[in-house]
Structure formats: C-alpha cells, structure tokens
Scaffold this motif. Structure first.
Motif, PDB file in Angstrom:
ATOM      1  N   TRP A 140       0.108   4.967   1.915  1.00  0.00           N
ATOM      2  CA  TRP A 140       1.062   5.982   1.491  1.00  0.00           C
ATOM      3  C   TRP A 140       2.297   5.369   0.835  1.00  0.00           C
ATOM      4  CZ3 TRP A 140       0.962   9.155   6.701  1.00  0.00           C
ATOM      5  CH2 TRP A 140      -0.277   9.793   6.809  1.00  0.00           C
TER       6      TRP A 140
ATOM      7  N   ASP B 280       2.535   5.752  -2.837  1.00  0.00           N
ATOM      8  CA  ASP B 280       2.613   7.092  -3.421  1.00  0.00           C
ATOM      9  C   ASP B 280       4.045   7.405  -3.842  1.00  0.00           C
ATOM     10  OD1 ASP B 280       2.845  10.245  -3.215  1.00  0.00           O
ATOM     11  OD2 ASP B 280       0.716   9.769  -3.395  1.00  0.00           O
TER      12      ASP B 280
ATOM     13  N   TRP C 225       5.526  10.175  -3.952  1.00  0.00           N
ATOM     14  CA  TRP C 225       6.205  11.201  -3.160  1.00  0.00           C
ATOM     15  C   TRP C 225       7.031  10.578  -2.038  1.00  0.00           C
ATOM     16  CZ3 TRP C 225       6.220  12.474   1.990  1.00  0.00           C
ATOM     17  CH2 TRP C 225       6.906  13.652   2.312  1.00  0.00           C
ATOM     18  N   LEU C 226       6.491   9.531  -1.376  1.00  0.00           N
ATOM     19  CA  LEU C 226       7.188   8.924  -0.242  1.00  0.00           C
ATOM     20  C   LEU C 226       8.451   8.204  -0.688  1.00  0.00           C
ATOM     21  CD1 LEU C 226       6.934   8.605   2.818  1.00  0.00           C
ATOM     22  CD2 LEU C 226       5.739   6.446   2.429  1.00  0.00           C
TER      23      LEU C 226
ATOM     24  N   ALA D 173       3.972  13.472   5.732  1.00  0.00           N
ATOM     25  CA  ALA D 173       3.399  12.613   4.695  1.00  0.00           C
ATOM     26  C   ALA D 173       1.915  12.918   4.488  1.00  0.00           C
ATOM     27  CB  ALA D 173       3.589  11.144   5.069  1.00  0.00           C
ATOM     28  N   TRP D 174       1.176  13.131   5.581  1.00  0.00           N
ATOM     29  CA  TRP D 174      -0.259  13.427   5.461  1.00  0.00           C
ATOM     30  C   TRP D 174      -0.470  14.755   4.738  1.00  0.00           C
ATOM     31  CZ3 TRP D 174      -4.122  16.823   7.426  1.00  0.00           C
ATOM     32  CH2 TRP D 174      -5.431  16.351   7.310  1.00  0.00           C
TER      33      TRP D 174
ATOM     34  N   ARG E  39       1.548  16.241   2.547  1.00  0.00           N
ATOM     35  CA  ARG E  39       1.945  16.202   1.140  1.00  0.00           C
ATOM     36  C   ARG E  39       1.058  15.275   0.311  1.00  0.00           C
ATOM     37  NH1 ARG E  39       5.518  20.046   0.212  1.00  0.00           N
ATOM     38  NH2 ARG E  39       7.306  18.955  -0.573  1.00  0.00           N
ATOM     39  N   ILE E  40       0.671  14.138   0.899  1.00  0.00           N
ATOM     40  CA  ILE E  40      -0.050  13.126   0.124  1.00  0.00           C
ATOM     41  C   ILE E  40      -1.561  13.304   0.212  1.00  0.00           C
ATOM     42  CG2 ILE E  40      -0.464  10.647  -0.126  1.00  0.00           C
ATOM     43  CD1 ILE E  40       2.378  10.201   0.978  1.00  0.00           C
ATOM     44  N   GLU E  41      -2.079  13.501   1.419  1.00  0.00           N
ATOM     45  CA  GLU E  41      -3.525  13.558   1.611  1.00  0.00           C
ATOM     46  C   GLU E  41      -4.099  14.957   1.383  1.00  0.00           C
ATOM     47  OE1 GLU E  41      -5.533  11.112   2.077  1.00  0.00           O
ATOM     48  OE2 GLU E  41      -4.096   9.497   2.421  1.00  0.00           O
TER      49      GLU E  41
ATOM     50  N   ARG F 252      -1.983  16.549  -2.096  1.00  0.00           N
ATOM     51  CA  ARG F 252      -1.944  15.597  -3.225  1.00  0.00           C
ATOM     52  C   ARG F 252      -0.929  16.094  -4.250  1.00  0.00           C
ATOM     53  NH1 ARG F 252      -8.548  14.759  -3.642  1.00  0.00           N
ATOM     54  NH2 ARG F 252      -8.804  14.270  -1.431  1.00  0.00           N
TER      55      ARG F 252
ATOM     56  N   THR G 250       4.992  15.691  -8.068  1.00  0.00           N
ATOM     57  CA  THR G 250       6.439  15.728  -7.863  1.00  0.00           C
ATOM     58  C   THR G 250       7.123  16.714  -8.803  1.00  0.00           C
ATOM     59  OG1 THR G 250       6.646  13.836  -9.359  1.00  0.00           O
ATOM     60  CG2 THR G 250       6.541  13.370  -6.991  1.00  0.00           C
TER      61      THR G 250
END
Length: 588
Positions: free
Chosen positions: A133, A136, A138-139, A163-164, A166-168, A171, A174
């Motif tokens: 992450w 990524d 986003w983080l 985080a999971w 938003r990212i996983e 996806r 931004t």
C-alpha cells in the motif's frame, strides 16, 4: 370492482405489511447514512433538529402517505393522477429519484457482499497493513496503523481498515482528471448477485416479498445489539458517545443542519419516494394503518440512535488510537463510515472476529435487500398499474436488469464521486422539492377537510389537531423556509474537499431538472391528449379536476360518496369561512 382491482396483489396478512415496512425503513439509511449525517453536523447537535423534524414532519408525512396509498389502492403515479391529472408528473418525478437511489443503493450491497466474502478468513484482510500500500498514491505520506492494534497512533496516520477499503476494494482514483474508469470485475459480480437475489424475492410481487419480510425485519436487530455491547466496551468509546449526545448549540442556527435533519428523516422513512404509498396500496381498505405508522416510525428512529451509539463508540476508539479528536478521526465520507468504522470494531474482537464479520456484513446485506425491494417495487408497481396484464416476474426482471447496468458506474475507480453527486441531486434534492409540491397539493388544493374526511371514512378514526396542524401549517412552512434558506446559502458540492469537474455538476443539475420538471412535462402530455377533442381551455380544466379520486373498489367508493355528502350537509350551517377553516384545522 374492475378487473384491474381484482387482479392487483394483496399482502398475505397484516403482519406481512408491517414487517415489510420495517424491512424497508430500517435499512442502510440507519446504519450508514444517519451516523454520517450526524457526524457531519456536529454530533449531538444534530439530535435536536432530527427529533423535532421526526415529530413535526416525519411521522405526520409517513402516516399521510400510508393513508393515501391505502385509500386509493394505487401506486404513487396513479394515486397522484387520480387526485388530479396535473399531478401525475409528481409520481414520475418521485420515480426518477427512487430509481437513482436504488441504483446506488445496490452498489452499497455489492460492497457489503464483497466484504462478506472476504470475511471467511481467519485473519481479516483489513486488520493488518499491506506493505504494497505504501506505493499507492492514495496513502501518500500517511502512516498505516493495523486496525487490530492497541497502540496509540501519531498524526497523519490511517487505519488499515480505511486503507484496505480505499485501495483494495474501491481502487479509488484521487480525482476525475482521467474519467471515472472501468468497473471492478469483482464488484461487478457482487452487484450482479445482489440484483439477482432482489429479483428472486420480488418475482411474484408482494406475495413473495411479504414472506421474506419476517427474516429481513427481525434478524438485523440481533446483530445490532451484539455490536452495541462490543462497541461500548472499546477503549475511548465514551469520548465518541459523548460527542454524539453532547449538543453544539451554535449548530442549531445553521440551515444546513436543519436541511440535513429533514432530508435524513425523509430518506430514512422513505417519505416522498413513493414506496410507502406503494406498500400501503396493497393493504385491505380497512387495515389499521395508524398503528403501523406509529410502530414503524418509532422503531426506525430507535434503530438510528442505536446505530449512532455503535458508530460513535467506534469513532471514539479510533480517535484514541490515532491521538486525534473524534471530529477528525475519519477522512472519508458517505460509505466510509459503514465500511471503515464497523470493520475497525470487528478487528478488535478477541474471539473469532471472522464470525462476527460474517454476521455483521450478512446483516448489512439483509438490510439492503429489505430496502431495495421497496425501491424496486415502486418501479414495477407503476408499470403493472399501467399495464396490469404483464407478468410480474417479467417486469421485475426488466427493472433489475436496468438497475444493474446503471449501477456499474458506481463501482468504477471514480464511482464514489458519482455516488455523492447522485445522492445530493437525486437522493435528496428531487425528493425535497416534490414533497413540497405533494403536501401543498394535497392539503391546500384538494383540501385538509377533504383528506381528513377520507381518512376518517377509511380508518373510522378522525385525525386530531396534531395531525391537521402539522399537515396544513407546520410541514409546508418548515419545508419551504428551510429550502429557500438552503438555496440562498448553497455551497459548492465537493467530494472529500475535492471540487467536481464542471461537466459532472451539469449532469447533477440535469438529473435534478428532469425530476422536478416531470409535473410540467406530464401536464403538457395530458393536455395534448384531449385538446383536439375538447379544445385547449376544457383540456386544461380537466387536468385540475378531482373527479377520479376515491376508493378503487366500487362498494367502498359508493359508501364514501354518501359519507362525504352527509358530512357536508351537517357542516353547511352558514358559519363564517374563516371560522369554518379554523374548526377544520383543530378538528371541530
């Protein structure tokens, strides 16, 4: 009784109707939307306008819409058309708003199903940080804190649950500089599965959905009480709950807070959606709708407060872990609270957290199904009322297919931007304007005296001063006042402090415009049908007549006509107009 009335479905019994209303109203609006709206509007300060709105606006409007549906035995479009042809478009405008909500509502169910599938693991995927992450965008420079950790975080930290998500899961993009992207194939399958389940339950209309309502209404409360016990025992939970119940009096002067209270109350109770009218239209004419309205509105509010205690207990724990204030603990809005804060709490469970995750997300999915059935039911009720010879399952399949295709836009990387826009313009704005038109048309045009006589004839219970004053005075004044002030102070719509591209806002206003213009559009259509035969003047006058209003069954209709004739003879005593109206207002 005509053939259409004979063939129209009915609830199997009165309990099916009550359970279906509970399943419809106690849904994601309570678990996801209420805590977030309260969170955005000062926590405890929001409770005062919300309870005030419930008592003075929400409950009276809910009872009124139940009465309109049961009295007329028609869905919302036919019901408005029977009051007067000029109002037909109000029903279609509500249908556009309801369809908008249904499409993004099912995308929430797809997210829930995705979480449910990933809960069948001994180590919940959102409980730990993934080293990947860090790459990524986003983080960024934020530090990821494992959600199951008990350590206190530092500033610029993000929980692994957030985080999971938003990212996983999402996806998420931004921004929308490269468009919204393509649908996530995993979420697409979840969305398809959600619509298939909804279609199967609705395949036979209320005959099949009524049977499922027992489970859809009762099961979620078992899990909610279990989560409440866990939430209040988390470290720092007291700080969050105090934020929820402690009012910020300055917020009460903000029109935004009152507007949010009205829209949340109406959203939670499905007021203005047409679904309350639709469900009540399948009742027997003499059903005790007053009792059901009291039960459902009370239980709906109780569930919202219960969810608020749970979510703010969790937010207090997150604030403690991240060493920040409760008001700053979650950066994401909307769906973030349901899919970040609740998983965060589950990650803290010491014993079989995966089991609680399965139960929770299954409960959330069940809540979504109960509400989506009602939203979807509005569409196929309108179609079946207009074309009664169509097969119910054909109509149910068609509405589900269209809903699935439109819903794909919400499971793209930019889907949450579209979600927020549609929720604002289609999920609140349209309903607010059309509800103002609805209450003014029924109370000030058809008339308070007429509608109270109709309700008295149907329920054998005369509406008291509380209902009359709320319907005729308080609701119109409050709705118009808050709406005008809100428009005057309207701010730019943003998603997490990010401005929208101009073309997205144009689409939002277009959605709103199409919805609120439906009354004018259908008024023109109705005039166009008759002006060649009757002339323009007579065609226009016809659209303003109430000649088609009344009970749909012939026996009840004839008794109703006689009842109103006798009542009018008794009240025709020559008293002054103002005195007569005042007596009607107080029920004398």
């Amino acid at each position: 009784m005509d053939e259409t009335t004979k063939n129209r479905g009915k609830w199997g019994n009165s309990i099916e109707f009550l359970m279906s209303c509970i399943a419809m109203n106690v849904g994601l609006g309570n678990i996801w939307r209420f805590p977030f709206v309260a969170y955005e509007n000062g926590g405890g300060a929001f409770l005062i306008p919300y309870i005030s709105v419930l008592i003075l606006l929400g409950r009276p409007m809910y009872y009124l819409e139940m009465c309109l549906g049961q009295f007329s035995s028609r869905g919302n479009v036919e019901m408005f058309e029977s009051i007067a042809q000029v109002l037909k478009g109000v029903g279609f405008g509500q249908l556009i708003g309801t369809f908008s909500v249904a499409t993004y509502y099912c995308s929430l169910m797809a997210l829930t199903l995705y979480y449910l599938i990933h809960s069948f693991r001994p180590d919940l995927p959102w409980s730990q940080c993934d080293p990947n992450w860090g790459r990524d965008t986003w983080l960024g420079n934020n530090t990821c804190i494992p959600s199951k950790s008990t350590e206190v975080g530092v500033e610029n930290s993000v929980s692994s649950a957030e985080a999971w998500f938003r990212i996983e899961v999402l996806r998420e993009a931004t921004d929308l500089s490269h468009g919204i992207g393509y649908p996530n194939w995993e979420l697409t399958l979840c969305l398809l599965c959600s619509w298939i389940i909804t279609f199967c339950i609705c395949a036979k209309g209320v005959q099949s959905s009524g049977k499922a309502a027992y489970f859809l209404a009762i099961f979620p409360f078992i899990i909610l009480f279990a989560l409440l016990i866990r939430s209040v025992t988390l470290e720092g939970a007291g700080q969050g709950i105090l934020y929820f119940v402690k009012p910020n009096w300055e917020k009460l002067l903000s029109a935004q807070v009152w507007y949010a209270a009205v829209t949340q109350c109406f959203f939670s109770l499905n007021i203005g959606f047409g679904s309350v009218t639709m469900y009540a239209s399948y009742n027997s004419f003499d059903h005790n709708v007053y009792r059901d309205a009291m039960v459902v509105t009370t239980l709906d509010t109780f569930t919202s407060f219960l969810s608020g205690l749970i979510i703010f207990g969790i937010l207090g724990n997150l604030a403690y872990k991240m060493n920040v204030e409760v008001s700053d603990v979650v950066k994401s809005g909307g769906t973030g609270l349901a899919f970040i804060s609740y998983p965060e709490a589950i990650a803290h469970f010491d014993i079989v957290p995966w089991l609680f995750a399965i139960l929770f997300f299954f409960m959330l999915f069940v809540l979504g199904v109960g509400s989506l059935i009602a939203l979807k039911g509005c569409a196929f009720t309108v179609i079946l009322d207009a074309f009664p010879h169509l097969k119910t399952w054909h109509v149910s399949f068609g509405t589900a297919l269209v809903g699935f295709l439109v819903g794909l836009v919400y499971i793209t990387p930019g889907g949450q931007f579209i979600f927020t826009m549609v929720d604002f313009f289609g999920g609140t704005f349209i309903f607010y304007v059309l509800t103002i038109i609805e209450v003014l048309s029924v109370m000030w045009w058809y008339g308070l005296e007429n509608i109270c006589l109709d309700i008295e004839f149907m329920s054998k219970k005369r509406p008291g001063p509380y209902w009359r004053i709320c319907w005729a005075v308080i609701i119109p004044i409050v709705l118009i006042t808050v709406f005008v002030y809100f428009i005057a102070t309207l701010e730019e719509l943003k998603y997490e402090d990010q401005s929208y591209p101009g073309y997205i806002i144009v689409w939002g206003w277009a959605l709103f415009g199409v919805g609120v213009m439906q009354p004018l559009i259908w008024w023109g259509i109705e005039i166009g049908k008759n002006y060649k035969r009757e002339g323009v003047s007579k065609a226009i006058l016809r659209t303003f007549k109430h000649e088609n209003w009344g009970p749909k069954e012939e026996e009840f209709y004839n008794n109703w006509v006689e009842f109103k004739r006798e009542r009018r003879q008794k009240t025709a005593t020559g008293r002054h107009w103002f005195k007569h109206k005042l007596c009607v207002l107080v029920g004398k």
